[in-house]
Write an enzyme that holds these catalytic residues in place. Structure first.
Site, short mmCIF file in Angstrom:
data_model
loop_
_atom_site.label_atom_id
_atom_site.label_comp_id
_atom_site.label_asym_id
_atom_site.label_seq_id
_atom_site.Cartn_x
_atom_site.Cartn_y
_atom_site.Cartn_z
N ASP A 217 0.80 -1.24 0.00
CA ASP A 217 0.00 0.00 0.00
C ASP A 217 0.83 1.29 0.00
OD1 ASP A 217 -1.87 -1.97 0.28
OD2 ASP A 217 -2.65 -1.32 2.21
N LYS B 14 -7.08 -5.12 -2.53
CA LYS B 14 -7.89 -5.62 -1.41
C LYS B 14 -8.79 -4.52 -0.88
CE LYS B 14 -4.30 -4.29 1.77
NZ LYS B 14 -4.85 -2.96 2.08
N CYS C 50 -1.86 -2.70 7.66
CA CYS C 50 -1.79 -3.66 6.56
C CYS C 50 -0.49 -4.45 6.52
CB CYS C 50 -2.08 -2.95 5.24
SG CYS C 50 -3.83 -2.50 5.16
C1 VGL Z 1 -4.44 0.78 5.94
C2 VGL Z 1 -5.82 1.89 7.38
C3 VGL Z 1 -6.88 1.77 6.50
C4 VGL Z 1 -3.07 0.27 5.62
C5 VGL Z 1 -5.47 0.65 5.04
O1 VGL Z 1 -2.74 0.12 4.42
O2 VGL Z 1 -2.29 0.01 6.56
N1 VGL Z 1 -4.62 1.39 7.10
N2 VGL Z 1 -6.68 1.14 5.33
#
Ligand code: VGL
Ligand code: ZN
Length: 203
Positions: A14, A96, A140
């Protein structure tokens, strides 16, 4: 350049605009990982990029009663990989959090655009070892690493190539400790670069 063998992949978690500077869910100092990750990328024959990939009405968003500001909305700029991230050798992308009714933090819940699951993609190619970097350490990255360990992968967590949200102070450190107790190796990028060289020397 010396690289890790084909059974070893680098997993980018991410590294998207919304988690970086001026993003809607900006993680402190997230941009500082970009040069670190860019130095690691050429050492791997397989690079996989995970994406948080939400519909506009996602359950994790505040207006739907969730904990987060809207972020990483599908096809918007905030969901794109950071513009300075070296994307030239990404072999696979997984997505995801695409279902509106529940959240997913683990890249193992992700699928490619053609619907292949991350675990199948890796197993099919004989990938048994994962080096994990990205955002965020306490969400994540943590979920992905714990899933990978449960599925039997050897996991290396590159601690200087990630940053934590830190909703509560210390969450990042606690997540690293949890990953370590679960069997992950917590290492620094300097060691990864040195290891790639000695691997290559051994043939
Ligand atoms: C994430 C919070 C909400 C992450 C993703 O990638 O760690 N954190 N969505
Ligand atoms: Zn999200």
């Amino acid at each position: 350049m010396e690289t890790f063998p084909e059974n070893t992949a680098l997993l980018l978690v991410d590294i998207q605009n919304d988690f970086c500077l001026r993003g809607s869910l900006a993680v402190a100092d997230a941009d500082q990982i970009i040069p670190v990750v860019n130095r690691l990328i050429p050492r791997f024959q397989i690079v996989v990029a995970g994406h948080d990939w939400h519909p506009p009405n996602h359950a994790s968003f505040k207006q739907e009663g969730g904990p987060w500001p809207p972020h990483c909305v599908q096809h918007r700029r905030g969901a794109e990989l950071h513009p300075l991230l070296d994307n030239s050798s990404i072999a696979f992308r997984v997505y995801k959090g695409s279902l509106s009714d529940h959240d997913q933090y683990s890249e193992f819940d992700g699928t490619t655009a053609s619907g292949e699951k991350l675990d199948d993609l890796l197993k099919k190619r004989g990938i048994a070892t994962l080096y994990v970097v990205g955002l965020a350490t306490d969400y994540c990255v943590r979920a992905t690493v714990l899933d990978a360990l449960n599925r039997g992968y050897a996991v290396y967590v590159v601690e200087d190539a990630m940053r934590a949200v830190e909703v509560a102070a210390g969450d990042g450190r606690r997540a690293l400790e949890e990953m370590r107790s679960g069997g992950a190796h917590i290492i620094r990028s300097r060691s990864v670069l040195a290891e790639a060289r000695s691997n290559a020397a051994q043939g």
